[in-house]
Design a protein around this motif. Structure first.
Motif, PDB file in Angstrom:
ATOM      1  N   UNK A   8       0.832  -1.186   0.000  1.00  0.00           N
ATOM      2  CA  UNK A   8       0.000   0.000   0.000  1.00  0.00           C
ATOM      3  C   UNK A   8       0.867   1.237   0.000  1.00  0.00           C
ATOM      4  N   UNK A   9       0.239   2.395  -0.086  1.00  0.00           N
ATOM      5  CA  UNK A   9       1.014   3.634  -0.074  1.00  0.00           C
ATOM      6  C   UNK A   9       1.599   3.880   1.312  1.00  0.00           C
ATOM      7  N   UNK A  10       2.755   4.510   1.344  1.00  0.00           N
ATOM      8  CA  UNK A  10       3.362   4.856   2.617  1.00  0.00           C
ATOM      9  C   UNK A  10       2.518   5.863   3.371  1.00  0.00           C
ATOM     10  N   UNK A  11       2.548   5.817   4.665  1.00  0.00           N
ATOM     11  CA  UNK A  11       1.767   6.752   5.471  1.00  0.00           C
ATOM     12  C   UNK A  11       2.261   8.179   5.266  1.00  0.00           C
ATOM     13  N   UNK A  12       3.551   8.344   4.961  1.00  0.00           N
ATOM     14  CA  UNK A  12       4.075   9.687   4.703  1.00  0.00           C
ATOM     15  C   UNK A  12       3.426  10.307   3.467  1.00  0.00           C
ATOM     16  N   UNK A  13       3.059   9.482   2.479  1.00  0.00           N
ATOM     17  CA  UNK A  13       2.421   9.987   1.259  1.00  0.00           C
ATOM     18  C   UNK A  13       0.938  10.266   1.466  1.00  0.00           C
ATOM     19  N   UNK A  18      -6.923   6.905   7.565  1.00  0.00           N
ATOM     20  CA  UNK A  18      -7.675   6.546   8.775  1.00  0.00           C
ATOM     21  C   UNK A  18      -7.125   5.311   9.454  1.00  0.00           C
ATOM     22  N   UNK A  19      -6.311   4.518   8.730  1.00  0.00           N
ATOM     23  CA  UNK A  19      -5.731   3.311   9.320  1.00  0.00           C
ATOM     24  C   UNK A  19      -4.344   3.101   8.730  1.00  0.00           C
ATOM     25  N   UNK A  20      -3.461   2.529   9.543  1.00  0.00           N
ATOM     26  CA  UNK A  20      -2.101   2.257   9.084  1.00  0.00           C
ATOM     27  C   UNK A  20      -1.548   1.076   9.860  1.00  0.00           C
ATOM     28  N   UNK A  21      -0.544   0.440   9.265  1.00  0.00           N
ATOM     29  CA  UNK A  21       0.109  -0.689   9.910  1.00  0.00           C
ATOM     30  C   UNK A  21       1.615  -0.563   9.679  1.00  0.00           C
ATOM     31  N   UNK A  22       2.383  -0.956  10.667  1.00  0.00           N
ATOM     32  CA  UNK A  22       3.834  -0.920  10.571  1.00  0.00           C
ATOM     33  C   UNK A  22       4.440  -1.908  11.549  1.00  0.00           C
ATOM     34  N   UNK A  23       5.744  -1.998  11.528  1.00  0.00           N
ATOM     35  CA  UNK A  23       6.470  -2.913  12.415  1.00  0.00           C
ATOM     36  C   UNK A  23       7.346  -2.075  13.331  1.00  0.00           C
ATOM     37  N   UNK A  24       7.283  -2.351  14.645  1.00  0.00           N
ATOM     38  CA  UNK A  24       8.092  -1.584  15.588  1.00  0.00           C
ATOM     39  C   UNK A  24       9.491  -2.186  15.721  1.00  0.00           C
ATOM     40  N   UNK A  25      10.309  -1.622  16.592  1.00  0.00           N
ATOM     41  CA  UNK A  25      11.701  -2.049  16.753  1.00  0.00           C
ATOM     42  C   UNK A  25      11.814  -3.484  17.266  1.00  0.00           C
ATOM     43  N   UNK A  26      10.785  -3.991  17.929  1.00  0.00           N
ATOM     44  CA  UNK A  26      10.802  -5.363  18.446  1.00  0.00           C
ATOM     45  C   UNK A  26      10.266  -6.365  17.438  1.00  0.00           C
ATOM     46  N   UNK A  42       0.747   9.394  11.797  1.00  0.00           N
ATOM     47  CA  UNK A  42       2.199   9.388  11.662  1.00  0.00           C
ATOM     48  C   UNK A  42       2.937   9.642  12.965  1.00  0.00           C
ATOM     49  N   UNK A  43       2.674  10.757  13.659  1.00  0.00           N
ATOM     50  CA  UNK A  43       3.368  11.021  14.917  1.00  0.00           C
ATOM     51  C   UNK A  43       3.068   9.973  15.997  1.00  0.00           C
ATOM     52  N   UNK A  44       1.845   9.469  16.005  1.00  0.00           N
ATOM     53  CA  UNK A  44       1.489   8.459  17.005  1.00  0.00           C
ATOM     54  C   UNK A  44       2.250   7.155  16.771  1.00  0.00           C
ATOM     55  N   UNK A  45       2.364   6.744  15.519  1.00  0.00           N
ATOM     56  CA  UNK A  45       3.094   5.519  15.218  1.00  0.00           C
ATOM     57  C   UNK A  45       4.595   5.688  15.479  1.00  0.00           C
ATOM     58  N   UNK A  46       5.142   6.855  15.173  1.00  0.00           N
ATOM     59  CA  UNK A  46       6.563   7.089  15.476  1.00  0.00           C
ATOM     60  C   UNK A  46       6.797   7.027  16.979  1.00  0.00           C
ATOM     61  N   UNK A  47       5.868   7.554  17.764  1.00  0.00           N
ATOM     62  CA  UNK A  47       5.982   7.481  19.230  1.00  0.00           C
ATOM     63  C   UNK A  47       5.908   6.037  19.714  1.00  0.00           C
ATOM     64  N   UNK A  53       5.372   3.138   8.006  1.00  0.00           N
ATOM     65  CA  UNK A  53       4.053   2.509   8.074  1.00  0.00           C
ATOM     66  C   UNK A  53       3.396   2.552   6.708  1.00  0.00           C
ATOM     67  N   UNK A  54       2.443   1.656   6.518  1.00  0.00           N
ATOM     68  CA  UNK A  54       1.664   1.575   5.291  1.00  0.00           C
ATOM     69  C   UNK A  54       0.253   2.058   5.606  1.00  0.00           C
ATOM     70  N   UNK A  55      -0.251   2.978   4.782  1.00  0.00           N
ATOM     71  CA  UNK A  55      -1.633   3.440   4.928  1.00  0.00           C
ATOM     72  C   UNK A  55      -2.554   2.327   4.446  1.00  0.00           C
ATOM     73  N   UNK A  56      -3.612   2.069   5.198  1.00  0.00           N
ATOM     74  CA  UNK A  56      -4.560   1.012   4.853  1.00  0.00           C
ATOM     75  C   UNK A  56      -5.874   1.612   4.384  1.00  0.00           C
TER      76      UNK A  56
END
Length: 142
Positions: A8-13, A18-26, A42-47, A53-56
């Protein structure tokens, strides 16, 4: 050579997704959703430790309940043929070895565990032989 599970498109784009998925450091999947007017993801997922992340699409996630598939926003969501099915592992996370032993609080056993213990032979101030050789000679521990 890795198999793509999700594209899917990157969340930055698409920062207003309204929804996104990504993988954290663990290495854990982090799924985030927002209602209209809520802060951007974006800021919430970075925190949460997700760098990319991928926009869903809005109806991309569904939970299969007894009444049928339900979207995470509470709307009916059809499950696509190409959907990725995640199943819970039915095994317990841990096994109780001694169920009759009731755990005690730290106040009960902490002092005993934190006490340094040294064992000395009563006579001569040295330790007893730890191992006995077949010929009867002792192999002492320094």
């Amino acid at each position: 050579g890795a198999l793509a599970l999700l594209r899917g498109p990157g969340l930055a784009a698409t920062p207003d997704a309204r929804a996104a998925i990504g993988v954290d450091a663990d290495g854990l999947w982090v799924v985030a959703e927002r209602r209209p007017g809520a802060p951007l993801l974006g800021p919430l997922l970075r925190a949460a430790g997700v760098e990319t992340a991928i926009a869903l699409p809005e109806r991309s996630l569904a939970l299969l309940e007894a009444r049928g598939p339900v979207g995470t926003f509470g709307t009916a969501a059809p499950i696509p043929e190409t959907g990725l099915t995640l199943l819970a592992d039915p095994r317990p996370a841990a096994e109780v070895l001694f169920p009759d032993v009731e755990p005690a609080p730290y106040a009960v056993w902490g002092t005993l565990q934190d006490t340094r213990v040294r064992y000395f032979r009563a006579s001569e101030g040295r330790r007893r032989p730890r191992f006995q050789a077949p010929d009867g000679t002792a192999d002492s521990v320094p």
